[in-house]
Design a protein around this motif. Structure first.
Motif, short mmCIF file in Angstrom:
data_model
loop_
_atom_site.label_atom_id
_atom_site.label_comp_id
_atom_site.label_asym_id
_atom_site.label_seq_id
_atom_site.Cartn_x
_atom_site.Cartn_y
_atom_site.Cartn_z
N GLN A 1 0.83 -1.20 0.00
CA GLN A 1 0.00 0.00 0.00
C GLN A 1 0.87 1.26 0.00
O GLN A 1 0.53 2.27 0.63
CB GLN A 1 -0.93 -0.02 1.22
N PHE A 2 1.99 1.20 -0.67
CA PHE A 2 2.87 2.36 -0.77
C PHE A 2 2.16 3.48 -1.54
O PHE A 2 1.43 3.22 -2.51
CB PHE A 2 4.17 2.00 -1.47
N SER A 3 2.41 4.71 -1.12
CA SER A 3 1.77 5.86 -1.76
C SER A 3 2.83 6.92 -2.04
O SER A 3 4.02 6.74 -1.76
CB SER A 3 0.66 6.42 -0.85
N SER B 1 4.35 -2.84 -8.76
CA SER B 1 2.95 -3.02 -9.14
C SER B 1 2.04 -3.11 -7.91
O SER B 1 2.47 -3.44 -6.81
CB SER B 1 2.79 -4.30 -9.97
N SER B 2 0.76 -2.79 -8.17
CA SER B 2 -0.30 -2.97 -7.17
C SER B 2 0.00 -2.23 -5.88
O SER B 2 0.03 -2.81 -4.79
CB SER B 2 -0.53 -4.47 -6.91
N ASN B 3 0.22 -0.93 -6.01
CA ASN B 3 0.36 -0.03 -4.87
C ASN B 3 -0.53 1.18 -5.10
O ASN B 3 -1.47 1.13 -5.92
CB ASN B 3 1.83 0.36 -4.68
N PHE C 1 4.94 -1.39 -13.20
CA PHE C 1 4.11 -0.38 -12.54
C PHE C 1 2.61 -0.67 -12.67
O PHE C 1 1.79 0.21 -12.45
CB PHE C 1 4.41 1.00 -13.14
N PHE C 2 2.23 -1.89 -13.01
CA PHE C 2 0.81 -2.22 -13.16
C PHE C 2 0.01 -1.87 -11.91
O PHE C 2 0.51 -1.93 -10.79
CB PHE C 2 0.64 -3.73 -13.43
N ASN C 3 -1.25 -1.55 -12.13
CA ASN C 3 -2.22 -1.35 -11.05
C ASN C 3 -1.77 -0.26 -10.07
O ASN C 3 -1.85 -0.42 -8.86
CB ASN C 3 -2.46 -2.67 -10.31
N ASN C 4 -1.29 0.84 -10.64
CA ASN C 4 -1.07 2.10 -9.90
C ASN C 4 -1.81 3.18 -10.68
O ASN C 4 -1.22 3.88 -11.51
CB ASN C 4 0.42 2.43 -9.81
N PRO C 5 -3.12 3.35 -10.44
CA PRO C 5 -3.96 4.21 -11.31
C PRO C 5 -3.46 5.64 -11.42
O PRO C 5 -3.75 6.31 -12.43
CB PRO C 5 -5.33 4.15 -10.64
N ASN C 6 -2.76 6.14 -10.44
CA ASN C 6 -2.39 7.56 -10.45
C ASN C 6 -0.96 7.80 -10.92
O ASN C 6 -0.43 8.90 -10.77
CB ASN C 6 -2.59 8.15 -9.05
N LEU C 7 -0.32 6.75 -11.45
CA LEU C 7 1.00 6.94 -12.07
C LEU C 7 0.81 7.32 -13.53
O LEU C 7 -0.13 6.86 -14.19
CB LEU C 7 1.83 5.65 -12.00
N CYS C 8 1.73 8.12 -14.06
CA CYS C 8 1.66 8.46 -15.47
C CYS C 8 3.03 8.32 -16.11
O CYS C 8 4.07 8.33 -15.45
CB CYS C 8 1.13 9.88 -15.67
N SER C 9 3.01 8.18 -17.44
CA SER C 9 4.24 7.96 -18.20
C SER C 9 4.36 9.01 -19.29
O SER C 9 3.36 9.40 -19.90
CB SER C 9 4.22 6.57 -18.84
N ASN D 1 -0.60 0.43 -20.41
CA ASN D 1 -1.37 0.31 -19.15
C ASN D 1 -1.20 1.50 -18.23
O ASN D 1 -1.67 1.48 -17.09
CB ASN D 1 -0.99 -0.97 -18.39
N LEU D 2 -0.49 2.53 -18.63
CA LEU D 2 -0.38 3.77 -17.86
C LEU D 2 -0.83 4.93 -18.73
O LEU D 2 -0.53 4.97 -19.93
CB LEU D 2 1.06 3.99 -17.38
N HIS D 3 -1.54 5.90 -18.12
CA HIS D 3 -1.98 7.03 -18.92
C HIS D 3 -0.84 8.03 -19.08
O HIS D 3 0.13 8.04 -18.30
CB HIS D 3 -3.20 7.70 -18.27
N SER D 4 -0.93 8.83 -20.10
CA SER D 4 0.11 9.80 -20.41
C SER D 4 0.06 10.96 -19.42
O SER D 4 -0.99 11.33 -18.91
CB SER D 4 -0.06 10.33 -21.83
#
Length: 1023
Positions: free
Chosen positions: A563-565, A583-585, A604-612, A618-621
């Motif tokens: 649950q790292f943030s 992944s999954s944090n 970095f899967f399943n980190n909705p608020n990460l961007c690339s 699987n990550l938004h820009s």
């Protein structure tokens, strides 16, 4: 006091007179000697270079008073000249010593063909010329030495057949021809030697011989030593006639079939070695020898059950049946033998329970029953004798708890119980056993909490896949020797204490699959040796500490499913990570630029608020519509019109400027690349070519540059070697072709993989698997060199421990052994050195750089491709100076230098005057057998591993012998190194044949080899 009476006084004077007479007579007799013998001996001294060891030999004293000479009636009957540094040849006048009976020249530097001059020594009964430099064939008329009783010709370079005439020397009691270059047949005529007591033919490469049936006639024989003689076929039934045999060694051969039933009826047999053969069949049940002390029939294909009659061997000390196909139960009678010390039956198909009386009747030292199908519990009294050093029972079906009696096993250094069905808690005293260094409990159902205190020397601790629970104690900071900590898939909870980060020697940490919570310690104190950190599948929270980016040797980081943030610390970009999983944090913000590429797209899967910023799947820009500035339609229209106008002008200008050029060259051929693949590729040609930039450059050499290129999962990275196109000549073309030909055709886990090659008329690219830990050279010598090193990657910041060094030596030896013994035709590398031994993320070593290698077909004199001296300074085999012929022995020499580097830490071209490392090592060994001043001071706890380090050092000496024929084969080198490795660290294919750090039987007798100097010769005894 009363004076003696006259009769007593007379007796007293008579006694004194007799004493003086005897004394004067002995003095006079000692002065009586043959002047011709004295002249002969002084001429011998001169012939052999007037060695300092014969300083007592002079013209003013009697030869009979010289330490090396024995006389009878004033005539010389024995010369005891072993280890006198004698050089030269045997002179023809030596038999002027007409009464000479014993001639002992063992361990010198005497050379030449077999000295037929001894035919003139008519009274000779003992001839010992072992451990010298004699060569050629033994003469067919050797039976002219008809009075000989002892022949000692071992440790020379005799070749061809053993002459059948040797069977006519009927007085022979000892015949030693071991460790030569005999490559013919074994004469059955030896069976005629009815008085023979000792036969030593070991370590010769006979042409696939069988044991002659006639050997069954040697009824006086006590010792038969025929190890490593290429024996094939069956053990003949006739050996059952050898009723006086005390020692039988048929090890390291290719024998087949069953052991003759009568063989165990030998009533005086003391030692039996049938080690490392390829025997098959059932072990006979009739075992009646009451004097057997050692049974070693390990590493065969024997099957059937273990006979209960073994229990009748009341003097048995060593029982080695490991790596066979035995089945059934272990007889209870064996556990009752009062002298049993070593019990090894691992890697068989044994079933049933362990006899409970093991250890109760004898002082067991080693107990190894792993890799069977045993059931039941551990013997309660295993440590009752107080001598046990290891409990090795892994990979069985054992149940129950660890007996509390094991708390008294103070000499145990290794407990390996993994992959069984044990339950319960660990007895408190086991944690703190005085000498415990390895505790492997993985794959059981143990429970309880971790103790605050463990054994002071505990370095490897593996308890994964159990039911341990509770918190990690803060006292863990006292586990200062801990190197490997694996506790995956348990029930640990609570926070990770800051004290955990003070373990300076910790290199591997697995705590994944637990219920740990809270934040990671923000300050990391001493994890400078850490290479792998896996905390996945826990309940950890908070920010990822930026201090992780300061760990200099971290290669793998897995914090997934927590649950790292917060943001990913940019400091992680400082790491040379080969694997990363976050992944999954609940991470937010931008991915650091170092990881924002396809090589880490699965990290970095399943980190909705990460961007690339590079559009990782699987990550938004990071560039969204809301972040873009809106412009009015008029401004947009104006920009479009102006842009179109400028583009049109640019096109017209370009056509005008290059009109003439385009007329002359209307077509231009596009550069195309030819790709040849040797494995299934998970990347494309474009992945490679698009990344050939200076940003990815990691090194350069004589042939070109080396790049580290990311190609995405699962491979991550590849290494690309570019052959320089500016100086592309015939030599470079040959080197490129050689490497492609060799690496493209061979497959071995210890040889670097050539994935593919790309070429066009101007450039050549070789694409290899990427080796994360660079070269062995950088680990051994990187910190000692100036920063001008060509490699851009930083040299390592911590030293290789001894265990890693030993495993690296084994890995590299396996690669070379494959090239020399398993490839057809043989491949000779010709440039073996520490910079060509690469290390992957787990420090597995692989041989690289085959640009100078040669496929060893049948060579003809004058071949051009053999005429040039190649290789690297400090690793040259000395025969390069006088021959253009190559064979596998030049690789053995170079590998010997690498072994010396691993032990000493010194560079191959040392700073000790003009001496290179091999010369320095031989000089040190000649001056002292001590290891003081030899071992790399950076190896921690070197005293603990002194025996292993000494073995590797002496093996390096043997490999760097001046005389090529004195060097061992890579197969022998590998076998010796494997024996140094503890069972728990051997790869699966290596676990057969482990002995207790003993290079015997490969080098069980003194081996005479030549050192790297002009005088050709130094003795290395008992590696």
């Amino acid at each position: 006091m009363a004076s003696p009476s006259p009769p007593h006084l007379l007796s007293f004077f008579v006694f004194i007179f007799i004493f003086i007479f005897i004394f004067l007579t002995s003095v006079v007799s000692s002065q009586q000697f043959s002047t011709s013998d004295q002249t002969t001996l002084l001429n011998l001294k001169q012939q052999w270079g007037n060695p300092q060891s014969l300083a007592d030999w002079n013209s003013t004293s009697s030869p009979c008073s010289w330490p090396e000479v024995q006389c009878r009636n004033g005539s010389v009957i024995m010369l005891q000249l072993d280890s006198k540094e004698l050089t030269g040849t045997i002179p023809p006048f030596i038999c002027d010593l007409q009464n000479l009976e014993n001639m002992i020249l063992h361990d010198n530097l005497i050379t030449g063909e077999f000295p037929r001059v001894f035919y003139n020594c008519s009274k000779l009964v003992e001839l010992d010329i072992a451990q010298n430099l004699f060569f050629g064939r033994l003469p067919d008329d050797i039976d002219r030495l008809s009075q000989l009783q002892i022949i000692e010709f071992g440790g020379n370079n005799f070749t061809g057949d053993i002459p059948p005439a040797i069977g006519n020397i009927s007085a022979l009691t000892s015949l030693f021809l071991y460790q030569n270059l005999f490559n013919g047949s074994i004469p059955p005529e030896i069976g005629n030697l009815s008085n023979l007591e000792t036969l030593g033919l070991a370590y010769n490469e006979f042409a696939d011989p069988v044991i002659p049936q006639e050997f069954g006639k040697l009824r006086s024989l006590k010792v038969m030593w025929m190890a490593a003689t290429n024996l094939v076929g069956n053990i003949p039934e006739s050996l059952s006639n050898l009723t006086n045999l005390t020692s039988l060694d048929l090890s390291l051969n290719k024998l087949e079939g069953e052991i003759p039933p009568g063989l165990f009826l030998l009533t005086n047999l003391d030692v039996m070695f049938l080690y490392l053969n390829k025997l098959s069949g059932n072990l006979p049940s009739l075992i009646q020898s009451q004097n057997l002390t050692q049974i070693d029939i390990a590493m065969n294909r024997l099957n059937g059950s273990i006979p209960d009659d073994f229990g009748k061997l009341q003097k048995l000390q060593v029982f080695n049946l490991y790596s066979n196909r035995f089945s059934g139960q272990i007889p209870t009678s064996i556990s009752q033998i009062p002298s049993l010390r070593i019990f090894r039956v691992f890697r068989n198909n044994l079933t049933g329970e362990l006899p409970p009386e093991f250890g109760l009747h004898s002082k067991l030292e080693s107990f190894e029953v792993s890799e069977n199908n045993l059931t039941g519990t551990l013997p309660e009294n295993l440590c009752a004798g107080g001598a046990l050093t290891g409990v090795i029972v892994f990979s069985n079906n054992l149940t129950g708890e660890i007996p509390s009696s094991y708390e008294s096993c103070n000499k145990v250094n290794s407990i390996q119980l993994y992959n069984n069905n044990f339950t319960g808690e660990i007895p408190p005293g086991v944690w703190t056993l005085l000498n415990l260094s390895t505790l492997l409990l993985t794959g059981n159902s143990f429970s309880g909490e971790l103790p605050g205190k463990v054994a002071w020397n505990l370095s490897r601790f593996e308890i994964s896949d159990n039911k341990f629970s509770g918190q990690i104690p803060s006292e863990i900071s006292s586990w200062m020797k801990l190197n490997v900590f694996k506790a995956s898939n348990n029930l640990f909870s609570g926070v990770i204490p800051p004290e955990f980060t003070s373990l300076s020697e910790l290199s591997v940490l697995y705590l994944d699959g637990n219920s740990l919570s809270g934040e990671l310690p923000s300050q990391i104190k001493s994890w400078n040796s850490l290479t792998i950190l896996n905390l996945a599948r826990n309940k950890l929270s908070g920010d990822i500490p930026s201090s992780l980016g300061s760990l200099p040797n971290l290669l793998g980081l897995d914090l997934s499913e927590n649950q790292f943030s917060g943001e990913i610390p940019p400091e992680l970009s400082n790491l040379r990570l080969t694997s990363l999983n976050l992944s999954s944090n609940k991470l937010t913000g931008k991915i650091p630029s170092a990881f924002d590429n396809s090589a880490f797209q699965n990290s970095f899967f399943n980190n909705p608020n990460l961007c690339s910023t590079s559009h990782i799947s699987n990550l938004h820009s990071c560039y969204t519509k809301s972040s873009r500035k809106k412009f009015s339609p008029k401004i947009i229209a104006t920009i479009v019109i102006l842009s179109s106008f400028l583009l049109l002008l640019a096109i017209l200008f370009t056509l005008f400027m290059f009109r003439d050029h385009l007329k002359k060259k209307p077509k231009r051929t596009r550069t195309t690349w030819k790709l040849i693949s040797f494995h299934n590729l998970d990347f494309t040609e474009e992945n490679i070519l698009s990344c050939m930039t200076d940003a990815n450059l990691i090194g350069s050499g004589g042939s070109g540059k080396v790049y580290r290129i990311g190609v995405g999962p699962p491979r991550g990275f590849v290494a690309v070697k570019q052959i320089s196109n500016k100086k592309f000549n015939r030599d470079v073309e040959n080197e490129f072709s050689s490497e492609v030909q060799i690496l493209g055709s061979i497959r071995h886990s210890n040889i670097v993989k050539l994935l593919c090659c790309l070429s066009n008329p101007n450039s050549k690219l070789l694409v290899y698997e990427y080796m994360e830990n660079q070269s062995l050279d950088k680990w051994l010598h990187g910190k000692k060199r100036k920063p001008e090193m060509e490699l851009r990657l930083e040299p390592p910041h911590f030293v290789l421990d001894w265990r890693r060094r030993l495993q690296i030596a084994i890995d590299a030896a396996q690669g070379l052994c494959y090239m020399h013994h398993d490839c057809s035709p043989v491949i000779v590398h010709r440039d073996v050195k520490s910079s060509n031994i690469l290390l992957d993320s787990e420090f597995k070593a692989k041989i690289a750089d085959f640009g100078l290698a040669q496929i060893l077909e049948k060579q003809k004199p004058g071949d051009d491709n053999m005429a040039s001296i190649v290789g690297s300074l400090g690793y040259f085999a000395p025969e390069y100076a006088y021959t253009t012929r190559i064979n596998e022995r030049i690789d053995v020499y170079s590998f010997g230098v690498v072994l010396l580097e691993l032990v000493t830490g010194k560079e191959p071209n040392g700073k000790d005057g003009d001496l290179n490392l091999a010369e320095w090592a031989w000089k040190h060994h000649g001056e002292s057998d001590s290891m003081v001043g030899v071992c790399d001071p950076e190896i921690k706890d070197s005293d603990t591993y002194m025996e292993e380090m000494s073995t590797m050092f002496k093996l390096g000496l043997i490999c760097t012998s001046t005389l090529p024929s004195s060097r061992p084969s890579m197969k022998d080198v590998l076998e010796i190194l494997r024996r140094c490795n503890p069972m728990d660290e051997l790869p699966e294919e290596m676990k057969e044949g482990r002995d207790e750090f003993d290079v015997a039987p490969l080098l069980k007798r003194e081996r005479s080899v030549t050192g790297p100097n002009e005088n050709e010769g130094v003795l290395v005894s008992q590696v």
